[in-house]
Each structure stands twice: as C-alpha cells, then as structure tokens.
Write an enzyme that holds these catalytic residues in place. Structure first.
Site, PDB file in Angstrom:
ATOM      1  N   LYS A 125       0.861  -1.193   0.000  1.00 30.82           N
ATOM      2  CA  LYS A 125       0.000   0.000   0.000  1.00 30.82           C
ATOM      3  C   LYS A 125       0.887   1.230   0.000  1.00 30.82           C
ATOM      4  O   LYS A 125       2.034   1.166   0.428  1.00 30.82           O
ATOM      5  CB  LYS A 125      -0.878   0.016   1.260  1.00 30.82           C
ATOM      6  CG  LYS A 125      -2.094   0.907   1.147  1.00 30.82           C
ATOM      7  CD  LYS A 125      -3.214   0.181   0.459  1.00 30.82           C
ATOM      8  CE  LYS A 125      -4.371   1.075   0.123  1.00 30.82           C
ATOM      9  NZ  LYS A 125      -5.542   0.258  -0.296  1.00 30.82           N
ATOM     10  N   ASP A 165      -6.529   4.435  -5.169  1.00 35.21           N
ATOM     11  CA  ASP A 165      -7.268   4.322  -3.903  1.00 35.21           C
ATOM     12  C   ASP A 165      -7.924   5.702  -3.753  1.00 35.21           C
ATOM     13  O   ASP A 165      -8.085   6.410  -4.751  1.00 35.21           O
ATOM     14  CB  ASP A 165      -6.310   3.987  -2.743  1.00 35.21           C
ATOM     15  CG  ASP A 165      -7.048   3.459  -1.509  1.00 35.21           C
ATOM     16  OD1 ASP A 165      -7.369   2.273  -1.474  1.00 35.21           O
ATOM     17  OD2 ASP A 165      -7.321   4.260  -0.590  1.00 35.21           O
TER      18      ASP A 165
HETATM   19  N1  GLU Z   1      -7.054   0.383  -3.397  1.00 33.95           N
HETATM   20  C1  GLU Z   1      -7.779  -0.821  -3.717  1.00 33.95           C
HETATM   21  C2  GLU Z   1      -7.731  -1.764  -2.537  1.00 33.95           C
HETATM   22  O1  GLU Z   1      -7.630  -1.336  -1.446  1.00 33.95           O
HETATM   23  C3  GLU Z   1      -7.270  -1.460  -4.971  1.00 33.95           C
HETATM   24  C4  GLU Z   1      -5.861  -1.937  -4.889  1.00 33.95           C
HETATM   25  C5  GLU Z   1      -5.342  -2.500  -6.189  1.00 33.95           C
HETATM   26  O2  GLU Z   1      -6.112  -2.582  -7.142  1.00 33.95           O
HETATM   27  O3  GLU Z   1      -4.177  -2.851  -6.213  1.00 33.95           O
HETATM   28  O4  GLU Z   1      -7.841  -2.962  -2.627  1.00 33.95           O
END
Ligand code: GLU
Length: 448
Positions: A125, A165
């Site tokens: 993340k 995100d």
């Molecule tokens: N931000 C989204 C999540 O929390 C998508 C993450 C992604 O597609 O890598 O899962």
C-alpha cells in the site's frame, strides 16, 4: 500468556504511536485464536511475529510546484508488507489523513484481502498526505511525476504493482505511469493497474470494487432467502466505489437511497435508480468540488448538511463506503435501535473495534471490508494477467471472472468459520481464510 496474545502485546508496545495499525492487528489476530490453537508449529518459527512486520516500508519527500510557482513539500509512503504470494499489490491514497499508521493498517489488511482472492498477489500500500482537492490538472500532474520520480526504482511488474485508492483514479495513474515509462525507458505497463483502456487498462476495472461489493451482498441476501429489490441501501461516500456500487444496484433494480460527502448526506427515496443519476455521480466527482449537495440540487431531493445518514435516515442495509473509523459505538447503537439487519462494510476498516464487536453481537449479519471490497484488487489482478498476455478481455469475461472470485471469497469465509466452529461468522471467516493461504506460503518458503 498465549503466543497469539504475546504477539498482539508486542505490537502494542512497539507500535503504540500507530493507532490504526494496532487496531487492525488486534481485530485480525483476535479472530485467529481457533486456528493458532491447532497449529503449535507457528510459534516455533514466530510466524505471527513475522506477519505483523512489513517486509519493508519507506517514506520519501515529494516536492511539487503549484500554478503560482510556489513549491510545496509532502511526504510519500510505500509499504511492501508481504511478498509470499506474489508481487506486492495495493493502491496509492492521496488524502491529508495519510500517515505511516494509516498506510500500514491498509497494507496489513491488503495481505489478507489479496490472499483471499486466490490470485498471485502479495500485500502492499502507499500514499501521500497530499490533498488533491481544488488542485488543477497541471498541479496534479506535477505532483504525480514527483511522487514517481522518488518511487520508480522500487516498483515494477514483478516487484510491486501500485493502483488507485482514495484521491487516485485513472487520471493520476496515467500521470504516474507516464513518468515511470519515461524514467524506465520501457513500456512495462504491468507496473500499474487502474490504467486507462487505451494503454492497457482492463474493462470493468473502474466498476470492480463497487460491483464486487454488490456480488458479495447478493450472496448474503441469498443465504437468508431475501431479494435486493425489496431493500433500501444506505451508503456513505460518493466516489469511484460508490459509483460502481450504485451502477450495479441500479442494473439489478434495487435502491441505494443515500450518498454522503464531507458536506453532509442526501436522501433519495426513489433510489439512485436511473442511469442518468448514476452517471451524474461521475460528474460530481470530476468537478473536484467534493460536495454531495450537488446531487440534491440537481434531482430535487433532500440534503442534510453536516450529517451522516446512519442515525436519522431510513434504510435496511448499511454499506459504509467512505473512510476508516466512520462508524463509532454511537452510530452502531443507533443502527441496532432501528432494527438494522445487514451491516456490510465497504471502505477499509470503517468501523471502530468497539462498534464492530457491538454490531456482531446485535445485528443479523456483519460482513468485513477485506472480503466485500476485494473486487477492486481482484479486478487489478485480472488487469495484470491481461497485460502479461498482451491482450484484453471483453467486459463480460472480466465481469464473469470477478463474480466468480467474489462468490468464492464469500463461500471460503463461510466454510472457514464453520470449520473452526464459529458458525455463520463472515468477519472471522474472512480473516481465517486469508490467513491460512498466506501462512501456508510463508511456512513453505522458510524463515525469512
Ligand atoms: N485500493 C484498492 C484496494 O484497497 C485497490 C488496490 C489495487 O487494485 O491494487 O484494494
């Protein structure tokens, strides 16, 4: 003290200055007791102690120039939490509330969520405390370019694959990928997901998180023999996830009756039930005004300034889809008082642990975000597959696979909770199902 409790205690001691991270660790590990009890071999290799510490995490300076020529300095973060299942995978969040604790809690959750998809993706993340609200396109571009100039050495299609995100959508991903391609000198588009379709994005990725949440809800309603058409759904947020959710509910003939933003909430008794209303949500978001009142003005429905829908609105299903810790014990008590049956988390950790425990004791169903919102990252993994095959699938194909993945996550959660004698417990079931696959991979790969 049990091994499990000692790991939680150590996290509290070491990471006391990271409240969101500690909260997530307590919630997730707290529900693993029956599994850990059956596997004494985990303690010998300190499996849990290793799982709660990221492979690595770093922060970096992001300097950018505004349209007046003034320079600003923000902080960027990336946590590469666990790579046992595949390249690190997880979104980038631009929001003033982003800090080390928030990025770590999101990264930790991501490991379990990605594990549950059954796809080859590890957990990561990232983000920045940059506030995109009110910024021009040029300012956003300069910020994204600066962010990637610092990060590009540490990401790649087989290393770490960021995505969007909160505050990061297709526009930002485009700017970030463009800068990555320039610096790398290669067309490695598998390094990002959530891309525009013209350069390797996937059909249905924009809708995937919202669609997935509705597919999950359909499984829950089906379990109780209920029909989505008879239910009023309240949600918070009005961004990308809310849009995908409303779009699918509208297609199915159901009713989402609320949207909420920083300015208050709207109540639409007919539901956001026409294509025009759903598409207008995209306009509201693109305007950059961050005001949900625009919907009320446009469609002549009621707007409640400064309020959230949870306490006063009328609804059958609650789906908080905004940000962490939105539902405290106060909202939870109000929900129970009005006889709420279905509490379906959509945003990451939208519920304080106190409220979550209270709801789990007092409403019919609580579904956890790491399962409900897994459609987003699952859609991303499907985008990665298409990029490495150098082809693109039709919308129907992606949607079909997405639905299968979510149905599978639901079923795995139900089965995992059953297997460990916890009954119909979707929260513990998701944590256990996510944990088991990750633990197997870590055990197999030795102590590292
Ligand atoms: N931000 C989204 C999540 O929390 C998508 C993450 C992604 O597609 O890598 O899962």
């Amino acid at each position: 003290m049990s091994y499990l409790d000692s790991v939680i205690e150590r996290v509290k001691e070491r990471h006391g200055s990271e409240p969101e991270f500690v909260q997530t660790v307590e919630e997730v590990l707290g529900s693993l007791k029956p599994v850990i009890d059956q596997h004494p071999e985990y303690e010998k290799v300190d499996l849990l102690g290793r799982m709660v510490e990221p492979d690595r995490m770093f922060s970096f300076r992001v300097v950018w120039q505004d349209d007046e020529g003034q320079y600003h300095t923000n902080i960027g973060y990336r946590v590469q939490f666990n790579g046992a299942l595949g390249p690190y995978k997880g979104g980038i969040r631009f929001h003033p509330t982003v800090n080390q604790s928030v990025v770590k809690f999101l990264g930790f959750e991501q490991c379990f969520k990605n594990s549950m998809t059954g796809l080859p993706i590890g957990g990561g993340k990232g983000g920045s405390d940059f506030d995109p609200r009110g910024k021009s396109d040029d300012e956003i571009m300069r910020f994204c370019q600066s962010f990637i100039s610092a990060l590009y050495r540490y990401i790649g299609p087989d290393t770490d694959v960021p995505a969007g995100d909160m505050g990061v959508g297709a526009r930002e991903v485009g700017f970030m990928y463009g800068q990555y391609r320039r610096l790398r000198g290669k067309f490695e588009n598998g390094v990002f997901t959530g891309k525009g379709f013209s350069y390797g994005g996937s059909r249905v990725r924009p809708e995937a998180t919202g669609y997935g949440a509705v597919y999950y809800l359909l499984n829950v309603l089906d379990h109780f023999g209920e029909d989505i058409k008879d239910k009023k759904i309240a949600i918070s947020g009005f961004g990308n996830v809310a849009w995908g959710l409303c779009k699918k509910v509208q297609q199915l003939g159901g009713k989402v009756v609320t949207l909420a933003g920083p300015d208050g909430y709207i109540y639409d008794p007919d539901g956001i039930s026409t294509e025009e209303k759903v598409e207008y949500m995209l306009e509201m978001r693109a305007s950059g005004r961050d005001k949900v009142q625009d919907y009320a003005d446009k469609f002549g429905v009621e707007f409640f300034p400064g309020e959230k829908p949870w306490i006063n609105a009328e609804y059958d299903i609650a789906m908080p889809a905004a940000y962490q810790n939105e539902i405290t014990i106060e909202e939870a008590k109000a929900m129970v008082e009005k006889g709420l049956e279905y509490y379906i988390e959509v945003a990451n950790m939208p519920t304080t642990n106190e409220a979550l425990n209270y709801l789990m004791e007092n409403v019919k169903v609580v579904a956890p975000s790491k399962a409900v919102n897994a459609g987003g990252v699952a859609g991303s993994a499907l985008e990665m597959s298409q990029n490495s095959l150098r082809l693109s699938w039709q919308a129907e194909e992606v949607d079909k696979q997405l639905k299968q993945i979510i149905d599978n996550i639901y079923q795995m959660s139900v089965d995992a909770a059953e297997e460990y004698g916890l009954g119909y417990n979707l929260v513990a079931g998701a944590n256990i199902a996510g944990f088991v696959r990750l633990a197997d991979a870590m055990m197999a790969q030795g102590v590292i």
